[in-house]
Write a protein that holds these residues in place. Structure first.
Motif, PDB file in Angstrom:
ATOM      1  N   ALA A 194    -149.621 -66.095  -0.558  1.00 34.07           N
ATOM      2  CA  ALA A 194    -148.922 -64.999   0.110  1.00 34.07           C
ATOM      3  C   ALA A 194    -149.536 -64.718   1.477  1.00 34.07           C
ATOM      4  O   ALA A 194    -148.827 -64.512   2.468  1.00 34.07           O
ATOM      5  N   LEU A 195    -150.868 -64.722   1.538  1.00 33.18           N
ATOM      6  CA  LEU A 195    -151.570 -64.484   2.803  1.00 33.18           C
ATOM      7  C   LEU A 195    -151.273 -65.594   3.803  1.00 33.18           C
ATOM      8  O   LEU A 195    -151.001 -65.331   4.985  1.00 33.18           O
ATOM      9  N   SER A 196    -151.305 -66.837   3.336  1.00 33.73           N
ATOM     10  CA  SER A 196    -151.036 -67.971   4.219  1.00 33.73           C
ATOM     11  C   SER A 196    -149.615 -67.910   4.767  1.00 33.73           C
ATOM     12  O   SER A 196    -149.387 -68.111   5.965  1.00 33.73           O
ATOM     13  N   GLY A 197    -148.650 -67.624   3.896  1.00 34.63           N
ATOM     14  CA  GLY A 197    -147.259 -67.537   4.340  1.00 34.63           C
ATOM     15  C   GLY A 197    -147.048 -66.422   5.352  1.00 34.63           C
ATOM     16  O   GLY A 197    -146.367 -66.603   6.363  1.00 34.63           O
ATOM     17  N   THR A 198    -147.644 -65.271   5.092  1.00 34.70           N
ATOM     18  CA  THR A 198    -147.506 -64.134   6.008  1.00 34.70           C
ATOM     19  C   THR A 198    -148.121 -64.444   7.367  1.00 34.70           C
ATOM     20  O   THR A 198    -147.565 -64.079   8.413  1.00 34.70           O
ATOM     21  N   ALA A 199    -149.258 -65.136   7.368  1.00 36.02           N
ATOM     22  CA  ALA A 199    -149.906 -65.499   8.629  1.00 36.02           C
ATOM     23  C   ALA A 199    -149.041 -66.479   9.430  1.00 36.02           C
ATOM     24  O   ALA A 199    -149.028 -66.437  10.664  1.00 36.02           O
ATOM     25  N   MET A 200    -148.307 -67.330   8.723  1.00 35.20           N
ATOM     26  CA  MET A 200    -147.461 -68.302   9.426  1.00 35.20           C
ATOM     27  C   MET A 200    -146.313 -67.640  10.173  1.00 35.20           C
ATOM     28  O   MET A 200    -145.933 -68.083  11.259  1.00 35.20           O
ATOM     29  N   ILE A 201    -145.740 -66.584   9.600  1.00 40.17           N
ATOM     30  CA  ILE A 201    -144.572 -65.969  10.246  1.00 40.17           C
ATOM     31  C   ILE A 201    -144.958 -64.805  11.154  1.00 40.17           C
ATOM     32  O   ILE A 201    -144.091 -64.170  11.757  1.00 40.17           O
ATOM     33  N   SER A 202    -146.257 -64.524  11.258  1.00 38.84           N
ATOM     34  CA  SER A 202    -146.710 -63.434  12.115  1.00 38.84           C
ATOM     35  C   SER A 202    -146.382 -63.718  13.576  1.00 38.84           C
ATOM     36  O   SER A 202    -146.528 -64.838  14.061  1.00 38.84           O
ATOM     37  N   LYS A 203    -145.945 -62.682  14.284  1.00 37.17           N
ATOM     38  CA  LYS A 203    -145.696 -62.806  15.719  1.00 37.17           C
ATOM     39  C   LYS A 203    -146.858 -62.285  16.545  1.00 37.17           C
ATOM     40  O   LYS A 203    -146.895 -62.479  17.757  1.00 37.17           O
ATOM     41  N   THR A 204    -147.788 -61.628  15.883  1.00 40.72           N
ATOM     42  CA  THR A 204    -148.933 -61.069  16.604  1.00 40.72           C
ATOM     43  C   THR A 204    -150.086 -62.055  16.686  1.00 40.72           C
ATOM     44  O   THR A 204    -150.911 -61.976  17.599  1.00 40.72           O
ATOM     45  N   LEU A 205    -150.162 -62.981  15.732  1.00 40.72           N
ATOM     46  CA  LEU A 205    -151.207 -64.003  15.775  1.00 40.72           C
ATOM     47  C   LEU A 205    -150.810 -65.087  16.778  1.00 40.72           C
ATOM     48  O   LEU A 205    -149.743 -65.696  16.649  1.00 40.72           O
ATOM     49  N   ARG A 206    -151.653 -65.329  17.749  1.00 45.99           N
ATOM     50  CA  ARG A 206    -151.408 -66.376  18.729  1.00 45.99           C
ATOM     51  C   ARG A 206    -152.554 -67.380  18.684  1.00 45.99           C
ATOM     52  O   ARG A 206    -153.687 -67.030  19.019  1.00 45.99           O
ATOM     53  N   ILE A 207    -152.239 -68.581  18.244  1.00 49.17           N
ATOM     54  CA  ILE A 207    -153.243 -69.607  18.064  1.00 49.17           C
ATOM     55  C   ILE A 207    -153.136 -70.609  19.225  1.00 49.17           C
ATOM     56  O   ILE A 207    -152.087 -71.229  19.397  1.00 49.17           O
TER      57      ILE A 207
END
Length: 210
Positions: A194-207
């Protein structure tokens, strides 16, 4: 005067493939093998099948890295290659790890919901990247950063599951035990998906993309 009939275009798809695209197919093959091996583990209980299934994800990552390098080396970027890469990634880094998680024992009702959520997040993240790639491209022709974590980061999940398997913590021995929430069960380990999936669709995380 007899009209000239156009000659059929045979093997158009094959001719449209470049070397990098065949490497991408290697990525997809690893994902399919991961699913098959996970099913074999469920049938046989052999730890070897489980670990081989997990090993397909980092191997797919190797193919995923090299197809991009080959495409840049040969200057053969194409819309076909981009779409092919996304489809392969869905299998190798979405469906594959989810199947491995299910085989590991994440089989409660809530676990299945979480695994489906994880795969859907991966599909959504890849689709979003494909439609926004041009907006994120710099003057050098490269995408400057990823919005959300890239889907290949799911290799971390398979590494955790591999370690759990090596420690004998599969099935009823999964780390964290199991919770009964309403009509269904939830294994806390599924929350990693669940954490991994949420991080993938986040718009605030910029890698940054290197």
């Amino acid at each position: 005067m007899t009209p000239i009939k156009p000659q059929p275009r045979r093997f158009t798809m094959i001719r449209g493939f470049h070397l990098a695209d065949f490497i991408t197919l290697g990525n997809a093959a690893c994902g399919v093998l991961s699913v098959f091996l996970a099913m074999m583990f469920m049938a046989s209980g052999s730890l070897t099948h489980f670990l081989l299934s997990a090993a397909m994800t980092p191997l797919a990552f190797v193919f995923d890295v090299f197809d991009g390098k080959v495409a840049r080396w040969r200057h053969q970027h194409s819309p076909l290659g981009r779409e092919l890469d996304s489809l392969a990634d869905v299998i190798s880094f979405g469906v594959g790890p989810a199947a491995l998680g299910f085989a590991a024992g994440l089989q409660g009702g809530w676990d299945v919901v979480v695994l489906c959520y994880f795969v859907c997040c991966g599909v959504s993240r890849l689709a979003r990247f494909n439609v926004t790639a041009e907006q994120l491209t710099t003057d050098s022709g490269k995408v400057a950063y990823f919005e959300g974590t890239p889907i290949p980061t799911s290799v971390i999940l398979t590494a955790v599951l591999s370690w759990a398997a090596w420690q004998g913590a599969l099935g009823a021995q999964l780390w964290g035990g199991v919770w009964q929430l309403g009509p269904w069960q939830l294994h806390p380990m599924s929350l990693l998906f669940a954490l991994s999936g949420t991080a993938m669709i986040s718009k605030t995380l910029r890698i940054p993309k290197f």
